[in-house]
Design a protein around this motif. Sequence first.
Motif, PDB file in Angstrom:
ATOM      1  N   ALA A 456       0.830  -1.208   0.000  1.00  0.00           N
ATOM      2  CA  ALA A 456       0.000   0.000   0.000  1.00  0.00           C
ATOM      3  C   ALA A 456       0.865   1.258   0.000  1.00  0.00           C
ATOM      4  CB  ALA A 456      -0.931  -0.017   1.206  1.00  0.00           C
ATOM      5  N   ALA A 457       1.942   1.250   0.786  1.00  0.00           N
ATOM      6  CA  ALA A 457       2.820   2.421   0.855  1.00  0.00           C
ATOM      7  C   ALA A 457       3.602   2.570  -0.451  1.00  0.00           C
ATOM      8  CB  ALA A 457       3.778   2.278   2.035  1.00  0.00           C
ATOM      9  N   ARG A 458       4.039   1.432  -0.999  1.00  0.00           N
ATOM     10  CA  ARG A 458       4.848   1.481  -2.231  1.00  0.00           C
ATOM     11  C   ARG A 458       4.036   2.019  -3.405  1.00  0.00           C
ATOM     12  NH1 ARG A 458       9.839   1.598  -0.540  1.00  0.00           N
ATOM     13  NH2 ARG A 458      10.358  -0.145   0.784  1.00  0.00           N
ATOM     14  N   ALA A 459       2.722   1.752  -3.416  1.00  0.00           N
ATOM     15  CA  ALA A 459       1.889   2.195  -4.530  1.00  0.00           C
ATOM     16  C   ALA A 459       1.878   3.710  -4.637  1.00  0.00           C
ATOM     17  CB  ALA A 459       0.468   1.666  -4.355  1.00  0.00           C
ATOM     18  N   ARG A 460       2.159   4.393  -3.522  1.00  0.00           N
ATOM     19  CA  ARG A 460       2.164   5.856  -3.557  1.00  0.00           C
ATOM     20  C   ARG A 460       3.535   6.422  -3.896  1.00  0.00           C
ATOM     21  NH1 ARG A 460      -1.364   4.926   0.734  1.00  0.00           N
ATOM     22  NH2 ARG A 460       0.286   5.056   2.275  1.00  0.00           N
ATOM     23  N   GLN A 461       4.522   5.544  -4.130  1.00  0.00           N
ATOM     24  CA  GLN A 461       5.877   6.029  -4.389  1.00  0.00           C
ATOM     25  C   GLN A 461       6.164   6.089  -5.893  1.00  0.00           C
ATOM     26  OE1 GLN A 461       8.222   3.372  -1.850  1.00  0.00           O
ATOM     27  NE2 GLN A 461       8.654   5.151  -0.598  1.00  0.00           N
ATOM     28  N   TYR A 462       7.226   6.849  -6.212  1.00  0.00           N
ATOM     29  CA  TYR A 462       7.656   6.969  -7.597  1.00  0.00           C
ATOM     30  C   TYR A 462       8.760   5.955  -7.873  1.00  0.00           C
ATOM     31  CZ  TYR A 462       4.936  11.195  -7.796  1.00  0.00           C
ATOM     32  OH  TYR A 462       3.900  12.071  -7.787  1.00  0.00           O
ATOM     33  N   PRO A 463       8.953   5.593  -9.156  1.00  0.00           N
ATOM     34  CA  PRO A 463       9.949   4.562  -9.461  1.00  0.00           C
ATOM     35  C   PRO A 463      11.331   4.838  -8.863  1.00  0.00           C
ATOM     36  CG  PRO A 463       8.623   4.972 -11.385  1.00  0.00           C
ATOM     37  CD  PRO A 463       8.171   5.953 -10.337  1.00  0.00           C
ATOM     38  N   HIS A 464      11.758   6.129  -8.832  1.00  0.00           N
ATOM     39  CA  HIS A 464      13.117   6.390  -8.351  1.00  0.00           C
ATOM     40  C   HIS A 464      13.264   6.139  -6.858  1.00  0.00           C
ATOM     41  CE1 HIS A 464      11.337  10.353  -7.351  1.00  0.00           C
ATOM     42  NE2 HIS A 464      12.180  10.281  -6.345  1.00  0.00           N
ATOM     43  N   GLU A 465      12.127   6.021  -6.162  1.00  0.00           N
ATOM     44  CA  GLU A 465      12.217   5.775  -4.717  1.00  0.00           C
ATOM     45  C   GLU A 465      12.350   4.290  -4.397  1.00  0.00           C
ATOM     46  OE1 GLU A 465       9.541   8.771  -2.448  1.00  0.00           O
ATOM     47  OE2 GLU A 465       8.499   8.327  -4.310  1.00  0.00           O
ATOM     48  N   LEU A 466      12.281   3.446  -5.427  1.00  0.00           N
ATOM     49  CA  LEU A 466      12.351   1.999  -5.201  1.00  0.00           C
ATOM     50  C   LEU A 466      13.738   1.476  -5.564  1.00  0.00           C
ATOM     51  CD1 LEU A 466       8.961   0.959  -6.842  1.00  0.00           C
ATOM     52  CD2 LEU A 466       9.389   1.659  -4.493  1.00  0.00           C
ATOM     53  N   SER A 467      14.103   0.331  -4.988  1.00  0.00           N
ATOM     54  CA  SER A 467      15.359  -0.308  -5.369  1.00  0.00           C
ATOM     55  C   SER A 467      15.147  -1.052  -6.686  1.00  0.00           C
ATOM     56  CB  SER A 467      15.783  -1.285  -4.278  1.00  0.00           C
ATOM     57  OG  SER A 467      14.902  -2.378  -4.272  1.00  0.00           O
ATOM     58  N   GLY A 468      16.266  -1.479  -7.287  1.00  0.00           N
ATOM     59  CA  GLY A 468      16.191  -2.145  -8.584  1.00  0.00           C
ATOM     60  C   GLY A 468      15.292  -3.370  -8.558  1.00  0.00           C
ATOM     61  N   GLY A 469      15.403  -4.157  -7.497  1.00  0.00           N
ATOM     62  CA  GLY A 469      14.595  -5.370  -7.402  1.00  0.00           C
ATOM     63  C   GLY A 469      13.115  -5.040  -7.289  1.00  0.00           C
ATOM     64  N   MET A 470      12.809  -4.015  -6.491  1.00  0.00           N
ATOM     65  CA  MET A 470      11.400  -3.637  -6.317  1.00  0.00           C
ATOM     66  C   MET A 470      10.839  -3.090  -7.618  1.00  0.00           C
ATOM     67  SD  MET A 470      10.710  -2.202  -2.567  1.00  0.00           S
ATOM     68  CE  MET A 470      12.168  -1.447  -1.925  1.00  0.00           C
ATOM     69  N   ARG A 471      11.665  -2.311  -8.356  1.00  0.00           N
ATOM     70  CA  ARG A 471      11.214  -1.788  -9.641  1.00  0.00           C
ATOM     71  C   ARG A 471      10.866  -2.930 -10.584  1.00  0.00           C
ATOM     72  NH1 ARG A 471      16.131   1.597 -10.284  1.00  0.00           N
ATOM     73  NH2 ARG A 471      15.773   3.072  -8.634  1.00  0.00           N
ATOM     74  N   GLN A 472      11.688  -3.974 -10.598  1.00  0.00           N
ATOM     75  CA  GLN A 472      11.394  -5.077 -11.501  1.00  0.00           C
ATOM     76  C   GLN A 472      10.134  -5.804 -11.052  1.00  0.00           C
ATOM     77  OE1 GLN A 472      11.308  -5.694 -14.411  1.00  0.00           O
ATOM     78  NE2 GLN A 472      13.355  -6.403 -14.970  1.00  0.00           N
ATOM     79  N   ARG A 473       9.869  -5.829  -9.740  1.00  0.00           N
ATOM     80  CA  ARG A 473       8.600  -6.402  -9.271  1.00  0.00           C
ATOM     81  C   ARG A 473       7.430  -5.597  -9.817  1.00  0.00           C
ATOM     82  NH1 ARG A 473       9.324 -10.091  -4.849  1.00  0.00           N
ATOM     83  NH2 ARG A 473      11.540 -10.138  -4.389  1.00  0.00           N
ATOM     84  N   VAL A 474       7.590  -4.261  -9.845  1.00  0.00           N
ATOM     85  CA  VAL A 474       6.536  -3.432 -10.421  1.00  0.00           C
ATOM     86  C   VAL A 474       6.379  -3.748 -11.902  1.00  0.00           C
ATOM     87  CG1 VAL A 474       5.800  -1.080 -10.931  1.00  0.00           C
ATOM     88  CG2 VAL A 474       6.882  -1.597  -8.739  1.00  0.00           C
ATOM     89  N   GLY A 475       7.521  -3.903 -12.604  1.00  0.00           N
ATOM     90  CA  GLY A 475       7.471  -4.253 -14.025  1.00  0.00           C
ATOM     91  C   GLY A 475       6.698  -5.550 -14.243  1.00  0.00           C
ATOM     92  N   ILE A 476       6.919  -6.532 -13.351  1.00  0.00           N
ATOM     93  CA  ILE A 476       6.219  -7.813 -13.470  1.00  0.00           C
ATOM     94  C   ILE A 476       4.729  -7.617 -13.167  1.00  0.00           C
ATOM     95  CG2 ILE A 476       6.024 -10.132 -12.487  1.00  0.00           C
ATOM     96  CD1 ILE A 476       9.073 -10.010 -12.038  1.00  0.00           C
TER      97      ILE A 476
END
Lengths: 633, 316
Positions: A456-476
Amino acid sequence: MSGARFAASFAALGALLLRHRLAGLGALVLLVVAALAAAAPLLPLPNPDLTDLANRLQRPGAPGHPLGTDHLGRDLLARLVWGTRLSLAVGVFASLIAALAGSCIGIAAGFFGGRTDNLLMRGIDMLMAFPYILLALAIVAALGPGLLNALYAVAIVNIPFFARSVRGATAAIAHREFVDAARLAGMRNWRIIGGEILPNVAPVITIAMSTTIGWMILETAGLSFLGLGSQPPQADLGSMLGEGRNLLINAPHVSVVPGAMIFVVVVSINLLGDGVRDWLDPRLRAGQLSRPAAVTRIERADAGAAHRPDGALLQVRGLRTRFVSAGARTQYAVNGVDLTVDAGQCLGLIGESGSGKSVTALSLLGLAPSPPAVIGGGRVYLAGEDLLAADFERLRAIRGRRVAYIFQNPMAALHPLMTVGAQLTEAIRCHRRMPRQAALDEALGLLRQVRMPGAAARARQYPHELSGGMRQRVGIALALANAPELVIADEPTTALDVTVQAQILQLLAQLRRERNLALIFVTHDFAVLSQLCDRVAVMYAGRIVESGPTHDILARPAHPYTAGLIRCAPRLGGGRRPAAIPGLPPAADRLPRGCAFAPRCARRREACEAGKVASTRLSAARRVRCLYPLEAA
Amino acid sequence: MTAAIEARNLSKTFGGERRWFGRARPPVCAVREVSFRVAAGETLGIVGESGCGKTTLARMLAGLLPPSGGRISVDGKEPRAGAGPWGGLVQYVFQDPLGALNPRKTIRQIMHAPLRHLLGMDAPAREARVAELFDAVNLHLAFLDRYPHEFSGGQAQRIGIARALAANPRIVVLDEPVSALDVSVQAQVLNLLADLRRAYHLTYLLISHDLAVVEAVSDRVAVLYCGAIVELADAAEVFARARHPYTRLLADSAPVPGRPPAAAAPGELPDAPTRGCAFAARCSRADAACRQRAPEPVYTRKENYVRCFRPLETPR
C-alpha cells in the motif's frame, strides 16, 4: 498505411535536404559579403568619410553614388562596405573573445568541480542576473563610448552563455572512464584538458559560436545605434542606421541600406549556424529525433503463402526482421525464426547480443521500432490469429491484455513522473473499464502478488524511490495486470544483483505455476535459463540453431555453438577455466552464405560454407541446424 | 616477504563536508576499514553486489581517488599524499571497454600516451613497444589508425588491456573486465588475462559481481558487503565452504544449471549502514550481539578472515 509512412520519411529527408541547402545558401551569401568587406581597401570606392554637403541626400542611382549619399553627402556604398567590414569584424572578435573566456570558465568549472565550480558559476549567475542590454550599457558607460569598448561589452555579456553550455558538456565528460585512463597514463591536468576534454567539447563550442555570432553583430549594431559604439565619422552598420533614423521619411534609403545589410548578414549567419549545428550534433542528424511508429512496418514478401496454425498458444513461422536505414547497409537481424509455445509452457530464447533474440521478441507484437525495423516475412499466430496481419486497433487490444512484456531495465520501462499505483491503475483501466477505486484495489492485489513489501505504501511512491529489485517487481506486476496468457520477458534479471536475481526468478517460477502462464524468457545465460524454462531455443545470427528440452540440451548439446556457449561461461564450483569460442559473431549486414557459425566452428567442412543449412529433426522434441551435429540424443 | 599491494584500514567517506550555505550533507561510508595483502603474482578477487563499494575501492587502489582514511602501500612503499596515480606501478582495466577510449583519438594516440608520459620513450621506441603489446593481446597492427567506435567490445577491451600493460605495471586492477562483453567473448578475454599474468608476472585485483568468474580466475576472494570485507578466503573454498552467512547467501543465489532455484532470501542492500553488523537485518543467525557491535575480523588462516560473531562452521 505503409505508403503514408513512406511519404513521411520522404518528407523528413526533404526537410533535411532543404535545411542543408539553406545552410549552403547562407554560407554562400556570407562568403560574398565577407569577401566584399575584406576587399574594401582594394575596391574603387570613394573615401567613406569624405563629406560633400553639396551632394547630400542623393537618391540611389545618382551619378557616382550607386546607393546615394547620406545627410553629409558621404557615399553610401563606400560607407556600407566599410561599415559591414567593421561590423563583421567586431561580431567575429566579440564572439571569439566570449567563446574563449566562456569556454575557459566552463571547462575549469566542469573539470575541477566542487569549490571552483561553485565560485565560477555563481559569478556567471551574477552576470546573468542583469538584463543583457542594461549590462552592456553599464559596461560601455564605465569604459566610455567607442567601438572597442562596445566589443568588450558585447563579449562580456555573452560569456555566461558559453560558460554554461561548455561547463555542462565538460562535467559530462570529466567523469568518463577515458579521462581516468588518461590520468593513469601519466597525463597532467592541463594535458588532459587539452587532449581529452577539449576535442570532445569543441563541437559544443562551435555550435554555441555559430548560434551567437549573429546575435553579437545585432547587439553591437544596437550599441552603435544608441551612439555608444563607433564614433563619427567612422561607419559601422549600427551607427549608419542611427544616423538615418531622423531622415526615415525624407530619405528612407539612408537607413534602409544598412538595415537590409544587417538583415542579410544575420539571416545568412543563422542559416549557416543551423547547418553547422545539425552537422555536429549527432542527435539531430538524419531523422533520429523522429518517433518510431506505433507498429513495426510490415512488408511481407510471402504474403500469399499461408501456414496452417495448430492448437499451440503461440506459433511463429519464418519470421524475418531487418533494419533499413538510408546510407547504411541493411542489417538482417531475424532471418526466418520458427517458435512454438504451448499454454503454460516456458520457452527460453538464448543468444548473444546481436543474435536477434530481442528483435524476435519485439517483432511478435509489432514493437520493433520503425524506422528502421521492417518485418520482411513470416507469420505470428496467437491462438490461430495472424498478428502480423492484424490492424493497429486489434494489436492494441492484444498488447498488454493477452501478451505482455517485461523489460530488462525497469527504470526505463516505468514512467518516472507517475506513482507506481497510478501506472498499474492506468494499465488495468486501459483494457478494462472499471471505477478508479476498483482498479486501485486490484493494483494493490497485484503488488502483493509480486511480493512487494508494504504494497500500500509502495503504490504511492515513484519509481526512483524503489530499489532495482522492487522496480522489476513493479514491471512484473504491470505485465500481469490484465492476466495475459503469454508473457515475454526480455532479460528481466540481467540488470539485477545475484541475490535479487534469485528472488525475481523464484517469483516468476511461482507466478507461472499459480497462473498457468506461458513465458518466453529471453536471456544470454544458460544458468539463469535452466532455472525456469522447460524448453530452450538457441539463436545465432538471426536463426534458431538448436531447440529442445532444456535439461536434454544442457546434457547433450548437438550444435557446436550450443556446446561452446555452455562451455565458455564459468560455472560456480566448476573449478575450470572456461573454454572460449574463437572469433566473433558475424556482422548482421554481411552474413555468410552458408552456416553463420562455420567460420568459428572446429567441425566445419566444405559443405557448411556452400549454402544454407536446413533445420533437421533429431528426435521428437529436438531440432538442430547443423550438417555435422555433435553426437546427441 | 613484502606484499605487492597492501591495504590497511582503508576507508572512504563521501559527503559530510559543510556546504557554503545550509547544513552538512550526511556522510556516506562507501568503503570501511578494508585490509588485505596481495602477494606478487597472486590474483585477489573482490565480489559484492552493486553499491557495496567495489568500484570505490578499486579507484582508491589505483590512486584515482584519495582515501579518507587508512593506507595503501605498493611494493612496501607508500605514495606521497595527493600524488595521484602511482606512476605506472598500478594500472586499471575499465568495465566499459569503449567508454575507456577517447572517441576522438586514434588507437595509436591512445596507446602512445602512457609510453610517452610515463616512460618518456621516443617515437620509434614507442612504435616497437606497441607492436609487441598488440602481439601479446592478439590484435592486428592495422587497428592502430582506426578510431574506437570501429571496434567491438571484445576488441576494445583487448586495446584497454594492452594500454594497461604498456607502462610495465606490477599490479593491474580489473574492474568488471568482462561484464560488458558477450558470453562467448568473455572467455577469450579471461583466458588472455590469465596468459598475460604468467607472461608478465602481474598481480591482479579482479573486481566482479559474477561469482563464477571470480572463482575461476582468482587465488583468493574478498567478499564485500556495505563497504567492508566480510570474508577473505581461498577461491577454492570461499563459496564451497562459506563461513560468513552473506557469502553463503551469494553462493546459493548464483544460478547453476541443474540445481533447482534457490529459496531466495528476502531483503536487499540497506541504504545506510546500521549499528552493529551491517548484514544482521538479513541474517537468520543474527542475535542481540550482532545488532549491538560490528564484528572484528576473526583470522581463519594466516591472511584469511571472516568478520562474523557466529560464522558457519559445517562444511557443505
